[in-house]
Design a protein around this motif. Structure first.
Motif, PDB file in Angstrom:
ATOM      1  N   ASP A  59     -68.844 -20.347  20.412  1.00 14.79           N
ATOM      2  CA  ASP A  59     -67.833 -19.781  19.520  1.00 14.79           C
ATOM      3  C   ASP A  59     -66.805 -20.848  19.186  1.00 14.79           C
ATOM      4  N   VAL A  60     -66.121 -20.662  18.070  1.00 16.40           N
ATOM      5  CA  VAL A  60     -64.924 -21.426  17.742  1.00 16.40           C
ATOM      6  C   VAL A  60     -63.792 -20.424  17.836  1.00 16.40           C
ATOM      7  N   GLU A  61     -62.850 -20.695  18.722  1.00 13.77           N
ATOM      8  CA  GLU A  61     -61.840 -19.720  19.094  1.00 13.77           C
ATOM      9  C   GLU A  61     -60.675 -19.638  18.111  1.00 13.77           C
ATOM     10  N   VAL A  62     -59.975 -18.513  18.202  1.00 13.59           N
ATOM     11  CA  VAL A  62     -58.693 -18.304  17.533  1.00 13.59           C
ATOM     12  C   VAL A  62     -57.628 -18.316  18.628  1.00 13.59           C
ATOM     13  N   MET A  99     -60.687 -24.351  19.478  1.00 10.41           N
ATOM     14  CA  MET A  99     -61.475 -24.697  20.668  1.00 10.41           C
ATOM     15  C   MET A  99     -62.927 -24.292  20.433  1.00 10.41           C
ATOM     16  N   ARG A 100     -63.859 -25.167  20.818  1.00 11.03           N
ATOM     17  CA  ARG A 100     -65.287 -24.827  20.789  1.00 11.03           C
ATOM     18  C   ARG A 100     -65.693 -24.476  22.208  1.00 11.03           C
ATOM     19  N   THR A 101     -66.301 -23.311  22.380  1.00 12.67           N
ATOM     20  CA  THR A 101     -66.630 -22.817  23.711  1.00 12.67           C
ATOM     21  C   THR A 101     -68.083 -22.369  23.795  1.00 12.67           C
ATOM     22  N   ARG A 102     -68.577 -22.332  25.033  1.00 14.95           N
ATOM     23  CA  ARG A 102     -69.881 -21.736  25.332  1.00 14.95           C
ATOM     24  C   ARG A 102     -69.638 -20.655  26.385  1.00 14.95           C
ATOM     25  N   TRP A 103     -70.054 -19.439  26.089  1.00 21.09           N
ATOM     26  CA  TRP A 103     -69.871 -18.294  26.980  1.00 21.09           C
ATOM     27  C   TRP A 103     -71.212 -17.962  27.620  1.00 21.09           C
TER      28      TRP A 103
END
Length: 116
Positions: A59-62, A99-103
């Motif tokens: 995801d790219v976060e808010v 932020m780029r994340t992996r969940w």
């Protein structure tokens, strides 16, 4: 938006949430579904509940602060590179826009979020 009256108490762990499959461009493993229910707006701030079933997605976060209500996950910060976060009931996390994340969700994760 879910109709929540001022002064009402809502069981966020039992609140129905409509879900859909994680989009292919974000899916890394499994067949997770996710969804959210907006509960209230206070000024320009939204409060809601989000849920994702087990699987791996990016995801790219808010801008958001959330508290985990149920479930478990590992959040990897791809950009910027930060130590991963193991989250479960009671965890509070602050995410910043971009932020780029992996969940990696191991138990269906449900969180209450506050976001502009």
């Amino acid at each position: 938006m879910t109709d929540i009256a001022p002064g009402a108490a809502v069981d966020l762990t039992a609140l129905p949430i409509e879900t859909e499959p994680v989009p292919d461009d974000a899916l890394e493993a499994g067949a997770p579904v996710h969804g959210a229910a907006a509960l209230a707006e206070i000024g320009a701030v939204e409060i809601g509940v989000w849920e994702m079933t087990p699987g791996v997605a990016t995801d790219v976060e808010v801008d958001e602060v959330f508290v985990v209500l149920a479930g478990r996950a590992r959040i990897e910060y791809l950009e910027p590179a930060l130590p991963p976060a193991e989250v479960g009931p009671g965890s509070l996390v602050w995410l910043q826009a971009g932020m780029r994340t992996r969940w990696t969700v191991t138990e269906t994760l449900r969180k209450v979020y506050v976001a502009p």
